[in-house]
Design an enzyme around this catalytic site. Structure first.
Site, PDB file in Angstrom:
ATOM      1  N   ASP A  22       7.188   1.711  20.040  1.00  0.00           N
ATOM      2  CA  ASP A  22       8.299   0.911  19.489  1.00  0.00           C
ATOM      3  C   ASP A  22       7.858  -0.544  19.449  1.00  0.00           C
ATOM      4  O   ASP A  22       7.160  -0.999  20.359  1.00  0.00           O
ATOM      5  CB  ASP A  22       9.553   1.078  20.378  1.00  0.00           C
ATOM      6  N   ASN A  23       8.244  -1.265  18.420  1.00  0.00           N
ATOM      7  CA  ASN A  23       7.910  -2.694  18.376  1.00  0.00           C
ATOM      8  C   ASN A  23       9.099  -3.563  18.778  1.00  0.00           C
ATOM      9  O   ASN A  23       9.044  -4.785  18.671  1.00  0.00           O
ATOM     10  CB  ASN A  23       7.395  -3.102  16.990  1.00  0.00           C
TER      11      ASN A  23
ATOM     12  N   ASP B 121       3.790  -2.250  16.119  1.00  0.00           N
ATOM     13  CA  ASP B 121       4.409  -1.959  14.822  1.00  0.00           C
ATOM     14  C   ASP B 121       3.599  -0.862  14.127  1.00  0.00           C
ATOM     15  O   ASP B 121       2.391  -1.018  13.925  1.00  0.00           O
ATOM     16  CB  ASP B 121       4.378  -3.259  14.001  1.00  0.00           C
TER      17      ASP B 121
ATOM     18  N   THR C  62      18.105  11.434   6.385  1.00  0.00           N
ATOM     19  CA  THR C  62      19.542  11.218   6.463  1.00  0.00           C
ATOM     20  C   THR C  62      20.274  12.066   5.436  1.00  0.00           C
ATOM     21  O   THR C  62      19.761  12.333   4.342  1.00  0.00           O
ATOM     22  CB  THR C  62      19.886   9.724   6.255  1.00  0.00           C
TER      23      THR C  62
ATOM     24  N   SER D 277      22.195   2.975  -0.873  1.00  0.00           N
ATOM     25  CA  SER D 277      21.867   1.638  -0.353  1.00  0.00           C
ATOM     26  C   SER D 277      20.348   1.579  -0.365  1.00  0.00           C
ATOM     27  O   SER D 277      19.674   2.617  -0.457  1.00  0.00           O
ATOM     28  CB  SER D 277      22.367   1.443   1.087  1.00  0.00           C
TER      29      SER D 277
ATOM     30  N   TYR E 230      18.581   1.039   2.104  1.00  0.00           N
ATOM     31  CA  TYR E 230      18.170   1.823   3.279  1.00  0.00           C
ATOM     32  C   TYR E 230      18.123   3.321   2.949  1.00  0.00           C
ATOM     33  O   TYR E 230      17.109   3.984   3.170  1.00  0.00           O
ATOM     34  CB  TYR E 230      19.124   1.590   4.469  1.00  0.00           C
ATOM     35  N   HIS E 231      19.233   3.866   2.442  1.00  0.00           N
ATOM     36  CA  HIS E 231      19.255   5.306   2.174  1.00  0.00           C
ATOM     37  C   HIS E 231      18.137   5.691   1.195  1.00  0.00           C
ATOM     38  O   HIS E 231      17.511   6.741   1.328  1.00  0.00           O
ATOM     39  CB  HIS E 231      20.628   5.751   1.647  1.00  0.00           C
TER      40      HIS E 231
ATOM     41  N   LYS F 134      14.710   6.354   2.661  1.00  0.00           N
ATOM     42  CA  LYS F 134      14.546   7.711   3.210  1.00  0.00           C
ATOM     43  C   LYS F 134      14.172   8.704   2.101  1.00  0.00           C
ATOM     44  O   LYS F 134      13.445   9.664   2.349  1.00  0.00           O
ATOM     45  CB  LYS F 134      15.842   8.179   3.879  1.00  0.00           C
TER      46      LYS F 134
ATOM     47  N   ASN G 152      31.989   5.551  16.288  1.00  0.00           N
ATOM     48  CA  ASN G 152      31.746   4.648  17.426  1.00  0.00           C
ATOM     49  C   ASN G 152      32.516   3.345  17.246  1.00  0.00           C
ATOM     50  O   ASN G 152      33.122   2.825  18.190  1.00  0.00           O
ATOM     51  CB  ASN G 152      30.247   4.336  17.560  1.00  0.00           C
TER      52      ASN G 152
HETATM   53  P1  NAD Z   1      17.836   2.261  16.174  1.00  0.00           P
HETATM   54  O1  NAD Z   1      17.756   1.062  15.305  1.00  0.00           O
HETATM   55  O2  NAD Z   1      18.699   2.228  17.382  1.00  0.00           O
HETATM   56  O3  NAD Z   1      16.346   2.671  16.647  1.00  0.00           O
HETATM   57  C1  NAD Z   1      15.228   2.558  15.816  1.00  0.00           C
HETATM   58  C2  NAD Z   1      14.051   2.098  16.693  1.00  0.00           C
HETATM   59  O4  NAD Z   1      12.869   2.024  15.887  1.00  0.00           O
HETATM   60  C3  NAD Z   1      14.267   0.718  17.287  1.00  0.00           C
HETATM   61  O5  NAD Z   1      14.053   0.739  18.684  1.00  0.00           O
HETATM   62  C4  NAD Z   1      13.268  -0.157  16.553  1.00  0.00           C
HETATM   63  O6  NAD Z   1      12.784  -1.222  17.364  1.00  0.00           O
HETATM   64  C5  NAD Z   1      12.171   0.846  16.188  1.00  0.00           C
HETATM   65  N1  NAD Z   1      11.376   0.461  15.002  1.00  0.00           N
HETATM   66  C6  NAD Z   1      11.835   0.120  13.767  1.00  0.00           C
HETATM   67  N2  NAD Z   1      10.808  -0.184  12.949  1.00  0.00           N
HETATM   68  C7  NAD Z   1       9.672   0.002  13.664  1.00  0.00           C
HETATM   69  C8  NAD Z   1       8.281  -0.162  13.374  1.00  0.00           C
HETATM   70  N3  NAD Z   1       7.864  -0.586  12.174  1.00  0.00           N
HETATM   71  N4  NAD Z   1       7.365   0.103  14.349  1.00  0.00           N
HETATM   72  C9  NAD Z   1       7.777   0.519  15.587  1.00  0.00           C
HETATM   73  N5  NAD Z   1       9.085   0.688  15.917  1.00  0.00           N
HETATM   74  C10 NAD Z   1      10.019   0.429  14.962  1.00  0.00           C
HETATM   75  O7  NAD Z   1      18.230   3.473  15.217  1.00  0.00           O
HETATM   76  P2  NAD Z   1      18.844   4.915  15.594  1.00  0.00           P
HETATM   77  O8  NAD Z   1      20.286   4.862  15.379  1.00  0.00           O
HETATM   78  O9  NAD Z   1      18.314   5.375  16.888  1.00  0.00           O
HETATM   79  O10 NAD Z   1      18.211   5.787  14.431  1.00  0.00           O
HETATM   80  C11 NAD Z   1      16.952   6.424  14.610  1.00  0.00           C
HETATM   81  C12 NAD Z   1      16.565   7.185  13.357  1.00  0.00           C
HETATM   82  O11 NAD Z   1      17.550   8.162  13.071  1.00  0.00           O
HETATM   83  C13 NAD Z   1      16.468   6.293  12.120  1.00  0.00           C
HETATM   84  O12 NAD Z   1      15.378   6.715  11.328  1.00  0.00           O
HETATM   85  C14 NAD Z   1      17.769   6.540  11.403  1.00  0.00           C
HETATM   86  O13 NAD Z   1      17.620   6.363  10.027  1.00  0.00           O
HETATM   87  C15 NAD Z   1      18.048   7.978  11.752  1.00  0.00           C
HETATM   88  N6  NAD Z   1      19.492   8.275  11.723  1.00  0.00           N
HETATM   89  C16 NAD Z   1      20.373   7.611  12.545  1.00  0.00           C
HETATM   90  C17 NAD Z   1      21.739   7.906  12.491  1.00  0.00           C
HETATM   91  C18 NAD Z   1      22.771   7.212  13.348  1.00  0.00           C
HETATM   92  O14 NAD Z   1      23.960   7.470  13.148  1.00  0.00           O
HETATM   93  N7  NAD Z   1      22.398   6.365  14.294  1.00  0.00           N
HETATM   94  C19 NAD Z   1      22.178   8.892  11.604  1.00  0.00           C
HETATM   95  C20 NAD Z   1      21.265   9.552  10.781  1.00  0.00           C
HETATM   96  C21 NAD Z   1      19.924   9.230  10.849  1.00  0.00           C
HETATM   97  N1  USQ Z   2      33.116   3.156   7.063  1.00  0.00           N
HETATM   98  C1  USQ Z   2      34.425   2.735   7.120  1.00  0.00           C
HETATM   99  N2  USQ Z   2      34.765   1.836   8.065  1.00  0.00           N
HETATM  100  C2  USQ Z   2      33.883   1.325   8.960  1.00  0.00           C
HETATM  101  C3  USQ Z   2      32.543   1.779   8.910  1.00  0.00           C
HETATM  102  C4  USQ Z   2      32.193   2.685   7.936  1.00  0.00           C
HETATM  103  O1  USQ Z   2      35.266   3.164   6.328  1.00  0.00           O
HETATM  104  O2  USQ Z   2      34.268   0.492   9.792  1.00  0.00           O
HETATM  105  C5  USQ Z   2      32.719   4.159   6.054  1.00  0.00           C
HETATM  106  C6  USQ Z   2      31.588   3.713   5.150  1.00  0.00           C
HETATM  107  O3  USQ Z   2      32.068   3.013   4.017  1.00  0.00           O
HETATM  108  C7  USQ Z   2      30.936   5.035   4.806  1.00  0.00           C
HETATM  109  C8  USQ Z   2      31.169   5.892   6.035  1.00  0.00           C
HETATM  110  O4  USQ Z   2      32.226   5.272   6.766  1.00  0.00           O
HETATM  111  O5  USQ Z   2      31.588   5.646   3.743  1.00  0.00           O
HETATM  112  C9  USQ Z   2      29.957   6.004   6.939  1.00  0.00           C
HETATM  113  O6  USQ Z   2      29.483   4.714   7.250  1.00  0.00           O
HETATM  114  P1  USQ Z   2      28.587   4.436   8.546  1.00  0.00           P
HETATM  115  O7  USQ Z   2      28.329   2.968   8.631  1.00  0.00           O
HETATM  116  O8  USQ Z   2      29.163   5.121   9.710  1.00  0.00           O
HETATM  117  O9  USQ Z   2      27.259   5.265   8.171  1.00  0.00           O
HETATM  118  P2  USQ Z   2      26.096   4.977   7.140  1.00  0.00           P
HETATM  119  O10 USQ Z   2      26.118   3.622   6.549  1.00  0.00           O
HETATM  120  O11 USQ Z   2      26.043   6.125   6.185  1.00  0.00           O
HETATM  121  O12 USQ Z   2      24.803   5.011   8.079  1.00  0.00           O
HETATM  122  C10 USQ Z   2      24.737   5.718   9.320  1.00  0.00           C
HETATM  123  C11 USQ Z   2      23.462   5.273  10.024  1.00  0.00           C
HETATM  124  C12 USQ Z   2      22.264   5.657   9.165  1.00  0.00           C
HETATM  125  C13 USQ Z   2      22.317   7.136   8.848  1.00  0.00           C
HETATM  126  C14 USQ Z   2      23.635   7.536   8.223  1.00  0.00           C
HETATM  127  C15 USQ Z   2      23.804   9.045   8.113  1.00  0.00           C
HETATM  128  O13 USQ Z   2      23.481   3.866  10.248  1.00  0.00           O
HETATM  129  O14 USQ Z   2      21.057   5.336   9.857  1.00  0.00           O
HETATM  130  O15 USQ Z   2      21.269   7.447   7.969  1.00  0.00           O
HETATM  131  O16 USQ Z   2      24.704   7.108   9.088  1.00  0.00           O
HETATM  132  S1  USQ Z   2      24.650   9.504   6.618  1.00  0.00           S
HETATM  133  O17 USQ Z   2      25.912   8.802   6.557  1.00  0.00           O
HETATM  134  O18 USQ Z   2      24.820  10.931   6.672  1.00  0.00           O
HETATM  135  O19 USQ Z   2      23.796   9.086   5.515  1.00  0.00           O
END
Ligand code: NAD
Ligand code: USQ
Length: 404
Positions: free
Chosen positions: A42-43, A85, A155, A190, A192-193, A196, A251
């Site tokens: 992790d970085n 990184d 995702t 987005s 971000y999405h 992926k 959350n």
């Molecule tokens: P997070 O941001 O808490 O953790 C990601 C970690 O990766 C961090 O500790 C960050 O420092 C590290 N990182 C990022 N870029 C890096 C790099 N270039 N080199 C080394 N380390 C790096 O995120 P999370 O919520 O734990 O999500 C983890 C994974 O799961 C992500 O790929 C995210 O897209 C996926 N995901 C998360 C959710 C969610 O609801 N949290 C849902 C679906 C998918």
């Molecule tokens: N939303 C609200 N109110 C809020 C927050 C979110 O209505 O206060 C709505 C958003 O508009 C969206 C939905 O809830 O329609 C989900 O939003 P989110 O912020 O909970 O989730 P998202 O942006 O999709 O991203 C999160 C994680 C991402 C992961 C993704 C899974 O941050 O890393 O990839 O969930 S998924 O949604 O299945 O693509």
């Protein structure tokens, strides 16, 4: 010594990229507990984003060094740590040569959709960090560890919200009298999405071209904070994001209810997504590692347990809040995103269940415990971080500071 040489040891060696983050930390401890040999890479850039944007986890989180020391003192188990990184290929090469992973679990990406929509530089950072990081992991596997199984966090948002059922990765289509099984259409909404989606394409290609074995875990939105291992000691406590950039729907609603902030339903609230408990994240990842993909196979699992709309979640949190004496109201917030607010949604999620997943479905007791957890830390909440300030339409080319 050669007696303990890495390849002769029967314990599977799992490298967890992003092991200091929300999903990664819980997974690292769970796998270490299950007697895998674990290394975290992790970085710490996620902690830097907090500093830059002026945000903080609801829960106080210890440094990664203290976390690992605490785990060692409680369990006697070592977790190796590599700070760096993965976009730096020389660094990644060293971690591969030193640790010799059998499995790489890749969580290490910029994972916030709003973060990627702040401005041009964050959009570019997100796609560079995620796409190049994953490419480097694929090259490292090819060069140094060709039998290593890649378990990559994707995702559910890669699929978007099509008006037909969502399959697990592939769909069989008949067109002009011919049939083929093709990658399911992708419509990320987005930068971000979309990063992926780009990752999935690169992984699928290298499975074909080089025989890489990979599992893409298309995860839904994760909720919860406690896992069996992180609750063993306060130093092991996981992060819980509630701010509008990194906080996710359920959350956030629990923290909002705990501090008496109205629940922030964006737009009509019909946005439906797959959700899962963080205790199931760690279970799913373990199942994928224990049952690896074949060489050349690009396997896709939809990793969630239940579907909810934003309105469903608001109603559940309102009811659960009332039970513990909170007065919960809901606010309709103009949607900062561009997304369908009323739509069909029916996504398959059977493959992990077939491998043995026993889901923790969203229960009154989990909501109750998450709400009480949020109440316990409510003095740490910065209410200015709750309302969204990143707009999909107003994304700019110029660097923006995000302050409320
Ligand atoms: P997070 O941001 O808490 O953790 C990601 C970690 O990766 C961090 O500790 C960050 O420092 C590290 N990182 C990022 N870029 C890096 C790099 N270039 N080199 C080394 N380390 C790096 O995120 P999370 O919520 O734990 O999500 C983890 C994974 O799961 C992500 O790929 C995210 O897209 C996926 N995901 C998360 C959710 C969610 O609801 N949290 C849902 C679906 C998918
Ligand atoms: N939303 C609200 N109110 C809020 C927050 C979110 O209505 O206060 C709505 C958003 O508009 C969206 C939905 O809830 O329609 C989900 O939003 P989110 O912020 O909970 O989730 P998202 O942006 O999709 O991203 C999160 C994680 C991402 C992961 C993704 C899974 O941050 O890393 O990839 O969930 S998924 O949604 O299945 O693509």
């Amino acid at each position: 010594s050669h007696l303990t040489s890495k390849d002769s040891s029967k314990r599977k060696r799992v490298m967890i990229i992003g092991g200091d983050g929300y999903c990664g930390w819980a997974t690292a401890l769970h796998l270490s507990k299950m007697d895998y040999e674990v290394a975290i890479v992790d970085n710490l850039v996620r902690r830097l984003f907090d500093h830059q944007l002026g945000l903080a986890s609801l829960t106080p989180i210890a440094s990664i060094h203290d976390r690992i020391r605490c785990w060692k003192s409680l369990t006697g188990k070592d977790i190796e740590l590599y700070i760096g990184d993965i976009c730096d290929f020389e660094f990644l090469t060293e971690t591969f040569k030193s640790f010799e992973p059998d499995t790489v679990v890749h969580f290490g990406e910029q994972r916030s959709a709003p973060y990627s929509m702040i401005d041009r530089s964050r959009a570019v950072f997100t796609q560079h960090n995620n796409v190049i990081g994953t490419l480097n992991v694929l090259f490292a596997i090819k060069e140094f560890r060709e039998d290593c199984h890649l378990v990559k966090l994707g995702t559910m948002g890669e699929y978007g919200t099509p008006n037909i059922d969502i399959e697990e990765g592939y769909i069989t289509i008949t067109h002009n009298g011919r049939a083929d099984t093709l990658p399911y259409p992708k419509q990320g909404s987005s930068f971000y999405h979309l990063s992926k989606v780009h990752d999935s394409n690169n992984i699928a290609f290298t499975c074909k071209a080089w025989g890489i074995r990979a599992t893409d875990l298309n995860q839904g939105v994760v909720y919860g904070v406690r896992t069996d291992e992180t609750e063993m000691h306060e130093v092991l406590c996981n992060r819980l994001d509630y701010d509008a950039v990194f906080g996710t729907a359920l959350n956030r609603f629990c923290v909002q209810a705990a501090v008496g902030h109205p629940l922030t339903v964006y737009g009509k609230g019909g946005q439906t997504r797959g959700y899962l408990d963080i205790r199931d994240t760690v279970q799913c990842v373990e199942l994928a590692i224990a049952n690896p993909a074949e060489p050349g196979e690009f396997r896709v699992f939809n990793q969630f347990t239940e579907q909810f709309s934003v309105n469903d979640l608001a109603a559940l949190v309102t009811k659960a809040g009332e039970k513990i004496g909170l007065d919960v109201s809901t606010l309709s917030v103009p949607n900062p995103r561009v997304e369908a607010e009323e739509h069909y949604y029916n996504a398959k999620h059977t493959k992990l269940v077939e491998l043995g997943l026993k889901p923790h479905i969203l229960s009154d007791s989990l909501l109750d415990s998450l709400l009480n957890f949020a109440v316990q830390y409510k003095d740490r909440v910065d209410r200015k971080q709750i309302m969204p300030s990143v707009s999909w339409k107003k994304i700019g080319a110029k660097p923006k500071t995000v302050a409320a």
